[in-house]
Motif scaffolding. Structure first.
Motif, PDB file in Angstrom:
ATOM      1  N   ALA A 186       0.926  -1.257  -0.055  1.00 39.72           N
ATOM      2  CA  ALA A 186      -0.004  -0.065  -0.032  1.00 39.72           C
ATOM      3  C   ALA A 186       0.891   1.332  -0.024  1.00 39.72           C
ATOM      4  N   THR A 198      -3.504   3.628   6.915  1.00 36.76           N
ATOM      5  CA  THR A 198      -3.169   2.835   5.649  1.00 36.76           C
ATOM      6  C   THR A 198      -2.378   1.390   6.017  1.00 36.76           C
ATOM      7  N   ARG A 201      -4.959  -0.794   7.751  1.00 33.29           N
ATOM      8  CA  ARG A 201      -5.696  -1.494   6.622  1.00 33.29           C
ATOM      9  C   ARG A 201      -5.165  -2.530   5.827  1.00 33.29           C
ATOM     10  N   LEU A 202      -3.716  -2.363   5.604  1.00 34.58           N
ATOM     11  CA  LEU A 202      -2.933  -3.325   4.862  1.00 34.58           C
ATOM     12  C   LEU A 202      -2.761  -4.630   5.765  1.00 34.58           C
ATOM     13  N   SER A 205      -5.957  -6.630   5.426  1.00 33.91           N
ATOM     14  CA  SER A 205      -6.616  -7.041   4.411  1.00 33.91           C
ATOM     15  C   SER A 205      -6.536  -8.408   4.019  1.00 33.91           C
ATOM     16  N   LYS A 207      -7.491  -9.699   1.279  1.00 31.43           N
ATOM     17  CA  LYS A 207      -6.644  -9.729   0.070  1.00 31.43           C
ATOM     18  C   LYS A 207      -5.244  -9.932  -0.112  1.00 31.43           C
ATOM     19  N   ASP A 208      -4.670  -8.956   0.622  1.00 34.79           N
ATOM     20  CA  ASP A 208      -3.290  -8.902   0.598  1.00 34.79           C
ATOM     21  C   ASP A 208      -2.550 -10.118   1.618  1.00 34.79           C
TER      22      ASP A 208
END
Length: 366
Positions: A186, A198, A201-202, A205, A207-208
């Motif tokens: 990110a 940020t 959130r990463l 996540s 997805k990540d």
């Protein structure tokens, strides 16, 4: 091929020190030939670059001397160059279309993850010398990571591969192997509160985290062929460069046979799903069909000594500087999984390109 030169042909700066290769005893464009020469004791060390697809030509050199300095490069301020011409491969619309098509392949069950990259060709207003750009790259990150590989001896191109990769493919010392894969990213923010948000959130996540797990699982499986006690934390850490937040996992393993070389391990482990995808054969074919030959981008850069010890970095956040010292190509990519968003993935390539652009002093592309 046996050649003769006294110039510096390789530099790798890391937080724990700098390795320099000078002079040229032999060059190799075939990785198997280079590995055999190292194992047979025909050469004392090896430096250079392995391509993304090992079937392509490598740029490996047995240097006349290999020197170790316990300090990383001091680094320098960014250069002051201007891009007077820019060519994107592909443009934004086509890259989004490529990503959307890859997502369809993933949903159909053809592949689980594929890493798609785009490149930018720049013509600079003034020449830049490889080692001055190396210093600027080292000055652009807190760990002073930077590398430079003279490709001319092996390829005859007169070009150099330079970069500031944060990702360790492997470091081997005796029977100990360390890997530090990065996957999931990110953009950093100049605003501290937004930057912290940020990062959080990463770290959360789905997805990540899934994208990162593909890489860790790949390395665990590959290392298990040669190693015992493969240890990797179940949860990745947050790591940052000047431009990017990453998910990263330190991995440690013990070789059953300490005579296994760092080059052997580089060929076994790379390219990982962080730069290719999974399954690697399917993802690799998609990449070749879509992008063509990547050359040295997303391959590996490093060194190996006579004892088999050494370190290899994943060749990302990098560029190839042409022999005229004004033309260059740089790349950025992102891992595509089922939950990927084409616009977000396009944006990701933009902030990853900042590593090279910042070192050159280029604020905006034409």
């Amino acid at each position: 091929m046996v050649v003769s030169s006294n110039s510096e042909v390789f530099v790798l700066s890391r937080p724990h020190g700098t390795v320099r290769g000078g002079g040229i005893a032999r060059t190799y464009t075939d990785v198997d030939e280079a590995s055999a020469a190292l194992r047979a004791g025909e050469i004392r060390s090896l430096t250079g670059a392995i391509p993304f697809d090992v079937r392509d030509r490598a740029a490996l050199v047995a240097p006349a001397r290999l020197a170790f300095d316990p300090s990383p490069l001091a680094g320098s301020a960014p250069l002051t160059r201007r891009a007077i011409s820019t060519v994107l491969h592909p443009d934004a619309d086509e890259h989004r279309e490529r990503i959307a098509h890859a997502i369809k392949r993933i949903v159909a069950g053809d592949v689980e993850k594929v890493v798609l990259a785009r490149s930018v060709d720049l013509l600079l207003d003034q020449k830049v010398q490889p080692l001055e750009l190396l210093d600027a790259l080292a000055g652009g990150n807190v760990e002073h990571n930077a590398f430079a590989v003279d490709l001319d001896a092996a390829t005859g191109s007169g070009s150099w591969l330079l970069g500031a990769s944060p990702e360790v493919l492997l470091r081997k010392s005796g029977s100990t192997v360390l890997c530090h894969p990065y996957a999931g990213s990110a953009p950093r923010s100049a605003d501290p509160a937004e930057d912290e948000a940020t990062a959080k959130r990463l770290a959360a996540s789905a997805k990540d985290l899934a994208e990162h797990a593909f890489v860790v699982d790949h390395l665990r499986e590959r290392l298990s062929h040669l190693c015992d006690d493969v240890d990797a934390p179940s949860t990745p850490r947050l790591q940052s460069t000047g431009e990017v937040w990453h998910l990263a996992t330190p991995i440690r393993a013990t070789l059953r046979d300490p005579s296994t070389t760092a080059l052997d391990l580089a060929l076994l482990l790379g390219p990982t799903p962080a730069v290719c995808g999974t399954p690697s054969d399917v993802a690799g074919q998609i990449i070749r069909d879509v992008e063509g030959e990547r050359g040295f981008y997303a391959g590996s850069v490093g060194w190996c000594d006579a004892a088999g010890d050494g370190e290899w970095m994943v060749a990302i956040r990098c560029l190839e500087l042409a022999g005229d010292r004004r033309n260059l190509r740089t790349w950025a990519g992102g891992g595509i999984v089922e939950g990927s968003d084409p616009q977000a993935e396009l944006d990701e390539t933009g902030f990853k390109l900042r590593t090279v652009l910042n070192a050159l002093g280029i604020a905006e592309l034409p």
